[in-house]
Motif scaffolding. Sequence first.
Motif, PDB file in Angstrom:
ATOM      1  N   GLU A   1       0.807  -1.221   0.000  1.00  0.00           N
ATOM      2  CA  GLU A   1       0.000   0.000   0.000  1.00  0.00           C
ATOM      3  C   GLU A   1       0.845   1.279   0.000  1.00  0.00           C
ATOM      4  O   GLU A   1       0.537   2.216  -0.765  1.00  0.00           O
TER       5      GLU A   1
ATOM      6  N   GLU B   1       0.439   4.085  -2.945  1.00  0.00           N
ATOM      7  CA  GLU B   1       0.017   5.446  -2.617  1.00  0.00           C
ATOM      8  C   GLU B   1       1.086   6.465  -3.034  1.00  0.00           C
ATOM      9  O   GLU B   1       0.775   7.523  -3.593  1.00  0.00           O
TER      10      GLU B   1
ATOM     11  N   SER C   1      -8.400   7.848   0.605  1.00  0.00           N
ATOM     12  CA  SER C   1      -7.471   7.307  -0.391  1.00  0.00           C
ATOM     13  C   SER C   1      -8.088   7.376  -1.776  1.00  0.00           C
ATOM     14  O   SER C   1      -9.292   7.160  -1.948  1.00  0.00           O
ATOM     15  N   LYS C   2      -7.251   7.642  -2.779  1.00  0.00           N
ATOM     16  CA  LYS C   2      -7.707   7.663  -4.168  1.00  0.00           C
ATOM     17  C   LYS C   2      -7.526   6.305  -4.844  1.00  0.00           C
ATOM     18  O   LYS C   2      -7.837   6.150  -6.017  1.00  0.00           O
TER      19      LYS C   2
END
Length: 324
Positions: free
Chosen positions: A235, A239, A262-263
């Motif tokens: 992750e 990110e 989060s996108k």
Amino acid sequence: MIKKTLLLITLGLCSIQSVLANVTYTDVLYEQQKIANLTVLPKSLNFTVIGDWGHNGHFYQKDVAHQLEIAMFQTDGDFTISTGDNFYPNGVASVNDPLWQSAYEDIYHGPHTFEPWYVVLGNHDYLGNAQAQLDYSKKSQRWNLPARYYSKTFTLKGGEQILMVFLDTNTLNPEYKTREKYKATQGQNSQAQLTWLNSQLENSQARWKIVVGHHPLYSSGKRYGLTEGLRNLLEPIFEQNGVQAYIAGHEHDLQHNQIDGSKLDHFVSGGGSEARYVKQREFTRFAEATPGFLSFSINNEALKATAINYKGEVRYSTQKRFDQ
């Protein structure tokens, strides 16, 4: 009376499976069996994603394969992605294993599922000869698994690029380091793969960055709360490098998960044959325990994902803009 009813149901199911195994695809059939509400974006790259499918035709595998063919025709699909666990229960023994024919070639026999397949390995694939699945890439024109992990760049009609990175999450999964059953997954250098992944993402100028692996980082299903080890590895890299979507399998269902703030969208497509339970979690956008697959459509401006079940029903659709 009950036994007679069960017999009729069984015969009916066998009849349906027989028809699917021997169907000849025609323009008339595609039109008659069109999937309602399945649409694509303009000037888009279109592909399907299926995982955890290799049950030798059982557990709705043939039904899902049939709808996959219909969807590939309807969306003018460019390729199919397999998220792993390609052969149950113990992978394949060699490139000549009969499972190649009975669980793959004979099942996905429609003309549009003969578009390229881009494949990753699952944990069950490591219980057999994982290298044989790489070697099959030299035998089959549509089966693409050139290495344990690899990347592919696609160019959209508008000129922008999509980087797709295909991982071997079995090697990375901390859970497998101490499990004798999955000892074979530890033959690779996990740090080398992470370094390579970061380099691929960091050095890419692609508009869209999408990563594919077998194991999800978040799950609304059986492994809810059990994915932290792999998530902690991957992750931060996703990110930091602006990955917009991570696509996995492993869970035998269809999911879309989104973490607040989060996108990065998390998709699970592991319903290629057998289905398993799911529940609504704090991050769940969609989760359904159904055999099926996902259909994706991506252009310069947006990414669209659609969940389709083994009956050819659209169960969910979502769209995210590039700047979201």
